[in-house]
Motif scaffolding. Structure first.
Motif, PDB file in Angstrom:
ATOM      1  N   LEU A 110      16.889  26.948 -31.821  1.00 11.80           N
ATOM      2  CA  LEU A 110      16.663  25.826 -30.905  1.00 11.80           C
ATOM      3  C   LEU A 110      17.100  24.505 -31.546  1.00 11.80           C
ATOM      4  CD1 LEU A 110      13.256  26.745 -29.212  1.00 11.80           C
ATOM      5  CD2 LEU A 110      15.578  27.234 -28.464  1.00 11.80           C
ATOM      6  N   LEU A 134      19.428  24.164 -33.772  1.00  9.32           N
ATOM      7  CA  LEU A 134      20.887  24.222 -33.725  1.00  9.32           C
ATOM      8  C   LEU A 134      21.370  23.674 -32.390  1.00  9.32           C
ATOM      9  CD1 LEU A 134      23.643  25.338 -34.832  1.00  9.32           C
ATOM     10  CD2 LEU A 134      23.104  27.430 -33.586  1.00  9.32           C
ATOM     11  N   HIS A 135      20.664  24.136 -31.333  1.00  7.13           N
ATOM     12  CA  HIS A 135      21.025  23.704 -29.990  1.00  7.13           C
ATOM     13  C   HIS A 135      20.915  22.184 -29.863  1.00  7.13           C
ATOM     14  CE1 HIS A 135      21.316  24.650 -25.592  1.00  7.13           C
ATOM     15  NE2 HIS A 135      20.904  23.385 -25.536  1.00  7.13           N
ATOM     16  N   MET A 153      23.681  20.380 -31.642  1.00  7.13           N
ATOM     17  CA  MET A 153      24.958  20.449 -30.934  1.00  7.13           C
ATOM     18  C   MET A 153      24.984  19.461 -29.777  1.00  7.13           C
ATOM     19  SD  MET A 153      25.793  24.470 -30.876  1.00  7.13           S
ATOM     20  CE  MET A 153      26.643  25.211 -32.262  1.00  7.13           C
ATOM     21  N   HIS A 185      27.474  30.740 -28.826  1.00  7.23           N
ATOM     22  CA  HIS A 185      26.096  30.416 -29.156  1.00  7.23           C
ATOM     23  C   HIS A 185      25.420  29.845 -27.915  1.00  7.23           C
ATOM     24  CE1 HIS A 185      27.872  26.493 -29.507  1.00  7.23           C
ATOM     25  NE2 HIS A 185      28.584  26.866 -30.579  1.00  7.23           N
ATOM     26  N   GLY A 186      24.100  29.641 -27.988  1.00  3.21           N
ATOM     27  CA  GLY A 186      23.318  29.238 -26.821  1.00  3.21           C
ATOM     28  C   GLY A 186      23.871  27.988 -26.155  1.00  3.21           C
ATOM     29  N   TYR A 187      24.159  26.981 -26.987  1.00  7.68           N
ATOM     30  CA  TYR A 187      24.671  25.731 -26.423  1.00  7.68           C
ATOM     31  C   TYR A 187      25.984  25.979 -25.686  1.00  7.68           C
ATOM     32  CZ  TYR A 187      26.242  20.876 -26.236  1.00  7.68           C
ATOM     33  OH  TYR A 187      26.686  19.657 -25.802  1.00  7.68           O
ATOM     34  N   GLN A 210      17.772  24.580 -20.953  1.00  7.10           N
ATOM     35  CA  GLN A 210      17.526  25.280 -22.212  1.00  7.10           C
ATOM     36  C   GLN A 210      16.254  26.102 -22.123  1.00  7.10           C
ATOM     37  OE1 GLN A 210      18.167  22.116 -21.710  1.00  7.10           O
ATOM     38  NE2 GLN A 210      19.147  21.102 -23.482  1.00  7.10           N
ATOM     39  N   TYR A 259      16.979  30.379 -23.207  1.00 10.65           N
ATOM     40  CA  TYR A 259      16.644  31.206 -24.364  1.00 10.65           C
ATOM     41  C   TYR A 259      15.760  32.398 -24.017  1.00 10.65           C
ATOM     42  CZ  TYR A 259      19.352  28.177 -27.258  1.00 10.65           C
ATOM     43  OH  TYR A 259      20.407  27.517 -27.799  1.00 10.65           O
ATOM     44  N   TYR A 271      17.051  36.156 -24.809  1.00 14.15           N
ATOM     45  CA  TYR A 271      16.306  37.132 -25.623  1.00 14.15           C
ATOM     46  C   TYR A 271      16.019  38.395 -24.829  1.00 14.15           C
ATOM     47  CZ  TYR A 271      15.560  33.211 -28.792  1.00 14.15           C
ATOM     48  OH  TYR A 271      15.737  32.157 -29.634  1.00 14.15           O
ATOM     49  N   TRP A 273      23.892  35.857 -36.782  1.00 13.96           N
ATOM     50  CA  TRP A 273      24.057  34.529 -37.399  1.00 13.96           C
ATOM     51  C   TRP A 273      25.359  34.524 -38.175  1.00 13.96           C
ATOM     52  CZ3 TRP A 273      21.280  30.267 -36.505  1.00 13.96           C
ATOM     53  CH2 TRP A 273      19.995  30.407 -35.929  1.00 13.96           C
ATOM     54  N   ARG A 288      28.013  25.139 -40.673  1.00 10.59           N
ATOM     55  CA  ARG A 288      26.606  25.343 -40.333  1.00 10.59           C
ATOM     56  C   ARG A 288      26.430  26.744 -39.771  1.00 10.59           C
ATOM     57  NH1 ARG A 288      22.163  25.512 -38.562  1.00 10.59           N
ATOM     58  NH2 ARG A 288      20.607  24.106 -37.800  1.00 10.59           N
ATOM     59  N   ARG A 289      25.259  27.362 -40.075  1.00  2.00           N
ATOM     60  CA  ARG A 289      24.984  28.702 -39.532  1.00  2.00           C
ATOM     61  C   ARG A 289      24.775  28.608 -38.030  1.00  2.00           C
ATOM     62  NH1 ARG A 289      21.431  33.086 -41.404  1.00  2.00           N
ATOM     63  NH2 ARG A 289      19.669  31.979 -40.513  1.00  2.00           N
ATOM     64  N   VAL A 290      25.472  29.436 -37.258  1.00  2.00           N
ATOM     65  CA  VAL A 290      25.231  29.450 -35.809  1.00  2.00           C
ATOM     66  C   VAL A 290      24.956  30.885 -35.380  1.00  2.00           C
ATOM     67  CG1 VAL A 290      26.645  27.427 -35.306  1.00  2.00           C
ATOM     68  CG2 VAL A 290      27.695  29.690 -35.322  1.00  2.00           C
TER      69      VAL A 290
END
Lengths: 888, 114
Positions: free
Chosen positions: A28, A30-31, A34, B31-33, B51, B55, B59, B71, B78-80
Motif C-alpha cells: 500500500l 508503494l502505491h 507511486m 503492480h497495483g497502481y 484503492q 487490493y 488478493y 516482489w 525500488r521493490r515492487v
C-alpha cells in the motif's frame, strides 16, 4: 489447485499476522509513493503531492484491514463473527433452538453414555503390564460342545516344561474361605495362585511383597497371604502396620505379607467356582496334583506370550503338546486339546455382542435425530430465503453463506452435545450394570477424556451432517426471485421438498430397523422368562454356610452340623420345609464328572458319559417341588448312612437310558480314587441349575455320606414372604456355631433374576432406544407434514373454493405423507432383514427374521406415522378457504 | 442447465471489478497502481477504481488462483509487487467477459423494448 492456493494463503496467514500485514503495508505504501510521484510529475510540490495521494487513498487503516481479511488473516475474526451471528439467530427463535437442541441432546447423550461403557470395557487398556500378551488357557474335549474346560494341574506342569511360546504361565483357583478373628466371621472370596501370578500380570503389591517360590514349597502348608486393598481397608482400617499381622482363614492362622494396590482385580468368571473377585490370595503348589490319575481338571490357567510370539504360533505349539500328551496318557488325555483365549476376549467376550448392538442402536437414534433437525432446518431455510438473498446481494459469496449456516448448525449441535453430556452424566451410573463383573467395577465407567473427545467429535460431525444439506439448499438462492416475491403461494422449492421426502423415508427406515431389533430382543426375553426352571422358585430363601476344616475336621462332624442346622431351620415359624444341597441352582457353579453304566462297555478312550452331580438330603425334592417321575427319593436312613443309592433326572434317563426304565440300574460315578457303583432308585423332573437357556444336563443326585461337602447351601420354603425369614434363619445357624459366616442370604427368585439381569437390562435399553427412535420419527413426520400443510395453505384454499370437501383435503395430505412413510417402511424392512442377523447370537427361542415381529412393528410404525400425518391433515381440512387463499 | 445460467447472472455484480482487473493484467504483469492506471486508460478515463476496493479484490483473485504475485526490483530500484495473469485467470476472464456480454445484450434489449 484453487483449494491449494487458498490453503497455502491461510497457512501463510496463520504463520504470522505480522508478516502478512507487513506485506500489505509495503504494497500500500508503494502505491502511495507511486501516486505521489505521479502527482509530482504533474507539477505538484512533493509535500502536497504526498498529501493529495493520501487523500485520494481514503482511510488507510480500514483499507489495510479489509485487505488483511481477504488474505485469510481474518479467519479467526470471521469465525467469531459467524459464531456471534449464529448465536443471535438461534436466540431469536428459542422454540426452534430448544426443540433442535433437545433432539440432538437425546441422540448425543445416548451415544455418550453407551460409548462410555464401550470405552471402559472394550477399548481401555487392561490394567496389567503387557495385557496384550496375556492369554487364558483352557482345555477342551472334542466330545463336548464347550471349548473352555478347566484344566488339569498335572497337564499344566507338562505344558510349562515343554512350551516355548510363553515367558510365564500360572495357575489360579477361586475358593471362598471363612475369615475369623477381629470382627464378624465373614466368607471371603479367595484365590489359590501359583506364586508367579502377580509377576505374570505385572502388578506389584502396594505394601509388603508378592509370593516367592518358597511360599509354595511342596509339602509345606501355606502360611502367608496377600490381601486386596479393599480387605485391608475393611478389616484392618487401612493400618500401615498390617504386614506381619495374623488372620484366621478356615480356622488356620496366616500371616499377611502383602497388600495389592487399589483397583487390582483378577477374576476369570467363566468356570470360576466363585461369583465375586478374590480379595485374598494364598500361594499354591502344584506338586500334590502331579499324579494326573488322582486329580481331575479343576483349575484355571493363564500365560503370557513371549515378546514377538503371535497367538496362532503359540496355539500351534500347544496343539502339538496336547497331541503328545494324548498319546502319552491316553486314558486321561485322549480327546483333550488346549484353547488359548486372549485376555480381552475372555473378559469382555460375553458382553461384547450386546454392547456393539447397543452402540449401533444409539448410532441409529443419533442419525434419526440428525434427520429431524435437518428437516427443521430445511423448513426454516424456506423462511430465510429473503435474509439469505439480501446477504448474497450485499456481496456474500455462496461459500460464505454455507459457512455461516454451517456455523449455525454446528453451534446448535454443540449446544445439543453439551446438554447430551449432562444426560449421559446422569445415566452413566445406571449403565454400570451392563459391564462384566470380572472386568471393571462401578467406579470405572465414567465420562473420562476419551469419552469427552468422542462426544465433541460426535457433536461436530452431527452438526455438519444435519447442517450441510440444508445449508447447500438454502444458499442456492435465486437472487432476483427471492427478493421480488413474497412467500405467498410458494410451496417451497421442489428440490427442498424432495430432500425432505427422502429424509422422512430415511428416518422411518432407521426407526423400523431399531424397532424390529428391539422387538426381537423383547420377544426373546419374554420367552426366556417363561422357561420353567423345573422347580418352584417362589417363597424360597437360601443361605450358604462353609465349615472351616480346623473345627470340623472329619466328614461325620460336618454332616452332623448340617443335619442339625436343617432340623433347626425346619422348626422356625413360617417355614414349610428346609433342606441342604451342595450347590444350589443359579447360586453356584456345579460339579460335573464322568460315570459308567453297569453291564455296558466303557466308552472308548477320549469319550465319556458326562453328568452333573449334586449332593442333597431327603427333603430336597419336596422343598424345591421337583416332581418325582419314577421310583422314589431318598429316605432319612439313606441320607444318614452310606447306602449306595442315587436319584437321576429325566435328562439322564432320556440320554443314557432311552426306552428303558433306569430305576434299578447301577452306575459308577467317578468322584474319588476308588469309585463304587450306586443303584438308581428314582427319576425326578429336570431342574435348571446354571442358566434358563441351553440344553438340560444329565444329573445324578447323591446323599452326603457318599460325597461330603464342607460348604453347603441351605434352602427353605416359606409359607409367606421368604425375606422375613432371613434374620431368624441366620440366628438359628449362629445359635449352633457363633463363629460361622452365613453368606448369600437371599431369595431364589433373586438368584434367577440375577442370572437374567444383564439380558433384561440390555433388552430394556434397546427397547428404550427404539421407543425414542419411534417418537423422534413421529415428531419428525409431524413437523414436516405441518410445514408442508402451511406451505400449501393457498393451494388447499383454492381446492376447497373449487368444491373439494374436507375429506378430500384430508386424504390428499395423508396420502402424500403416507406415501413417503411406506417407502421408509419398505427400506426399513430390508435394512432390518440385513441387520438383525447380528442379533442371532443374543436371541433365545426366536428367529432373527421372525416374520411376526417384522410385520407387527412395521404396522405399528405405519399406524404411528398415520397419526403424525393425520393431525396436520385435519388442521388443513378445517381451514376456511377464504382465509387460506389470503394466507400470506 | 437452467441453474448454471442463474448463478452466472447472480455473480455478475460482484464479478465486474474482478473482470476489469483480470483484463488489465492480461496484457502483461502490473503492480497495483499500474492496474488502476491501465483500467483508467482502457476505459478512456471513464472508470476510476478506488484503492480501497482494488487490493481486497486483487488478493481475492490471487487466492482463487487467477493471478499470481511476486516482489521484484522495479526500474527505479525500488521493490515492487507485480501481478501476472495465470492460466486459470485467463479462463475466468473469458467466462466473465462472455457473461458480461450476455447481460449487456439483455439490458440493451430491455431498453429497446421500453
Amino acid at each position: 489447485m484453487r483449494l491449494l492456493n487458498v490453503l497455502s494463503a491461510r497457512l501463510r496467514a496463520l504463520r504470522g499476522r505480522e508478516a502478512v500485514i507487513g506485506d500489505i503495508d509495503e504494497e500500500l505504501r508503494l502505491h502511495l509513493e507511486m501516486e505521489a510521484a505521479a502527482n509530482v510529475e504533474r507539477g505538484m510540490p512533493p509535500e502536497e503531492a504526498r498529501r493529495a495521494a493520501l487523500r485520494t487513498f481514503g482511510n488507510f487503516d480500514s483499507v489495510r484491514e479489509r485487505a488483511y481479511e481477504v488474505r485469510g488473516g481474518g479467519l479467526l475474526e470471521t469465525l467469531l463473527q459467524d459464531v456471534r451471528y449464529a448465536g443471535r439467530m438461534l436466540a431469536k427463535r428459542p422454540g426452534f433452538t430448544a426443540v433442535a437442541a433437545l433432539t440432538l441432546a437425546l441422540g448425543v447423550g445416548a451415544n455418550t453414555a453407551i460409548f462410555s461403557v464401550v470405552e471402559a470395557v472394550l477399548l481401555r487398556p487392561l490394567p496389567y503390564r503387557h495385557a496384550g500378551r496375556v492369554v487364558v488357557v483352557w482345555e477342551n474335549n472334542h466330545t463336548q460342545p464347550r471349548r473352555h474346560n478347566v484344566i488339569s494341574p498335572a497337564n499344566f506342569l507338562d505344558w510349562r516344561d515343554q512350551a516355548k511360546s510363553f515367558d510365564e504361565m500360572a495357575v489360579f483357583l477361586d475358593q471362598p474361605l471363612s475369615l475369623t478373628g477381629a470382627g464378624e466371621p465373614e466368607e471371603v472370596p479367595a484365590q489359590l495362585v501359583t506364586p508367579n501370578l502377580f509377576a505374570l500380570l505385572g502388578v506389584n503389591p502396594e505394601l509388603g511383597r508378592a509370593f516367592t517360590p518358597e511360599d509354595a514349597k511342596p509339602g509345606k502348608r501355606a502360611v502367608v497371604v496377600v490381601i486386596s486393598h479393599g480387605l485391608w481397608q475393611r478389616r484392618f482400617g487401612g493400618a500401615p502396620d498390617v504386614i506381619g499381622r495374623t488372620v484366621s482363614l478356615n480356622g488356620r492362622p496366616m500371616s499377611v505379607v502383602g497388600v495389592m494396590p487399589d483397583g487390582f482385580k483378577w477374576f476369570v468368571k467363566e468356570n470360576s467356582r466363585a461369583s465375586r473377585p478374590a480379595e485374598l490370595w494364598l500361594p499354591m503348589s502344584l506338586a500334590p496334583y502331579s499324579d494326573r490319575t488322582k486329580s481331575g481338571r479343576f483349575a484355571q490357567a493363564v500365560a503370557r506370550l513371549a515378546p514377538g510370539v503371535p497367538l496362532d504360533k503359540a496355539q500351534a505349539e500347544m496343539d502339538t503338546i496336547a497331541g503328545r500328551l494324548e498319546s502319552q496318557y491316553p486314558d486321561y488325555d485322549k480327546g483333550w486339546g488346549i484353547t488359548l483365549v486372549p485376555l480381552r476376549d475372555q473378559l469382555s467376550g460375553e458382553i461384547k455382542p450386546a454392547l456393539l448392538v447397543l452402540l449401533g442402536a444409539v448410532g441409529f437414534v443419533l442419525l434419526i435425530a440428525c434427520v429431524n433437525v435437518a428437516n427443521l432446518l430445511l423448513a426454516r431455510a424456506a423462511g430465510r430465503h429473503k435474509e439469505i438473498a439480501i446477504r448474497s446481494a450485499m456481496g456474500a459469496g455462496r461459500r460464505r453463506i454455507v459457512r455461516q449456516l454451517l456455523t449455525e448448525s454446528v453451534l446448535l449441535s454443540l449446544l445439543g452435545g453439551a446438554l447430551g453430556l449432562l444426560l449421559a452424566l446422569w445415566s452413566v451410573r445406571a449403565l454400570v450394570a451392563l459391564s462384566p463383573e470380572n472386568l471393571i467395577g462401578a467406579g470405572e465407567v465414567g465420562l473420562d477424556l476419551p469419552v469427552l473427545a468422542f462426544t465433541l467429535a460426535a457433536s461436530l460431525l452431527t452438526g455438519i451432517l444435519f447442517g450441510l444439506a440444508p445449508a447447500l439448499e438454502a444458499s442456492r438462492v435465486r437472487l432476483n426471485e427471492s427478493l421480488k416475491e413474497s412467500s405467498r403461494g410458494n410451496a417451497g422449492s421442489s428440490r427442498g421438498r424432495r430432500l425432505r421426502d427422502a429424509l422422512i423415508a430415511a428416518e422411518v427406515g432407521l426407526a423400523l430397523v431399531l424397532l424390529v431389533g428391539a422387538g426381537l430382543m423383547v420377544r426373546s426375553f419374554v420367552r426366556l422368562q417363561a422357561v420353567d426352571p423345573g422347580f418352584d422358585a417362589r417363597n424360597l430363601l437360601t443361605l450358604r454356610v462353609a465349615l472351616p476344616s480346623v473345627r470340623y475336621p472329619d466328614d461325620a462332624k460336618a454332616d452332623a452340623f448340617f443335619r442339625q442346622a436343617v432340623a433347626s431351620l425346619r422348626t422356625l415359624p413360617g417355614v414349610r420345609s428346609a433342606s441342604a444341597i451342595s450347590e444350589l441352582p443359579f447360586a453356584a457353579l456345579g460339579t460335573a464328572t464322568s460315570f459308567t453304566i453297569e453291564g455296558r462297555p466303557a466308552p472308548p478312550p477320549g469319550e465319556f458319559f458326562g453328568t452333573d452331580v449334586r449332593v442333597v438330603d431327603e427333603e430336597y425334592f419336596r422343598t424345591m417341588r421337583i416332581p418325582v417321575l419314577a421310583g422314589r427319593t431318598f429316605t432319612p436312613q439313606e441320607v444318614a448312612e452310606d447306602r449306595k443309592v442315587c436319584v437321576v433326572n429325566q435328562a439322564m434317563a432320556r440320554v443314557y437310558f432311552p426306552g428303558e426304565n433306569p430305576v434299578g440300574k447301577r452306575i459308577t460315578v467317578v468322584m474319588s480314587d476308588s469309585p463304587t457303583p450306586t443303584e438308581i432308585i428314582g427319576v425326578v423332573g429336570d431342574a435348571r441349575y446354571a442358566k434358563l437357556e441351553g440344553d438340560l444336563q444329565p444329573m445324578v443326585y447323591w446323599t452326603p455320606p457318599q460325597l461330603p461337602y464342607s460348604s453347603r447351601t441351605l434352602v427353605l420354603r416359606a409359607q409367606g414372604d421368604p425375606e422375613s425369614l432371613a434374620a431368624p434363619a441366620r440366628r438359628a445357624i449362629q445359635a449352633i456355631d457363633k463363629d460361622l459366616p452365613v453368606a448369600d442370604v437371599r431369595t431364589m427368585e433373586g438368584w434367577i433374576a440375577e442370572s437374567m439381569a444383564r439380558t433384561r437390562f440390555g433388552t430394556l435399553l434397546l427397547a428404550a432406544f427404539a421407543l425414542l427412535a419411534l417418537t423422534l420419527a413421529a415428531v419428525g413426520i409431524y413437523g414436516v407434514m405441518s410445514h408442508s400443510v402451511v406451505q400449501r395453505q393457498n393451494e388447499i384454499g383454492v381446492r376447497m373454493a373449487l368444491g373439494a370437501r374436507a375429506g378430500d383435503v384430508l386424504w390428499l395430505v395423508i396420502r402424500q405423507g403416507l406415501a413417503r412413510v411406506l417407502v421408509g417402511v419398505g427400506l426399513g424392512l430390508l435394512g432390518a432383514l440385513a441387520l438383525t442377523r447380528v442379533l442371532s447370537s443374543l436371541l433365545y427361542g426366536v428367529s432373527a427374521t421372525d416374520p411376526l415381529t417384522f410385520l407387527s412393528l412395521a404396522l405399528l410404525l405405519t399406524a404411528v406415522s398415520w397419526i403424525a400425518c393425520y393431525i396436520p391433515a385435519r388442521h388443513a381440512a378445517r381451514v376456511d378457504p377464504l382465509i387460506a387463499m389470503r394466507y400470506d | 442447465m437452467a441453474r448454471k445460467k442463474e448463478d452466472q447472472k447472480a455473480d455478475l455484480l460482484q464479478g465486474t471489478l474482478d473482470m476489469l482487473i483480470l483484463k488489465a493484467v492480461s496484457l502483461g504483469p502490473l503492480h497495483g497502481y499500474g492496474i488502476i492506471q491501465r483500467i483508467r486508460q482502457m476505459s478512456g478515463e471513464m472508470l476510476e477504481v478506488e484503492q480501497g476496493s482494488l487490493y481486497p479484490a486483487l488478493y481475492r483473485s490471487e487466492q482463487r488462483g487467477w493471478v499470481s504475485s511476486q516482489w521484484e526490483k522495479g526500474e527505479t530500484g525500488r521493490r515492487v509487487k507485480l501481478y501476472t495473469l495465470t492460466r486459470d485467470g485467463r479462463a475466468q476472464l473469458e467466462v466473465e467477459e462472455a457473461s458480461w456480454d450476455r447481460l449487456a445484450l439483455a439490458i440493451a434489449k430491455v431498453r429497446q423494448a421500453t
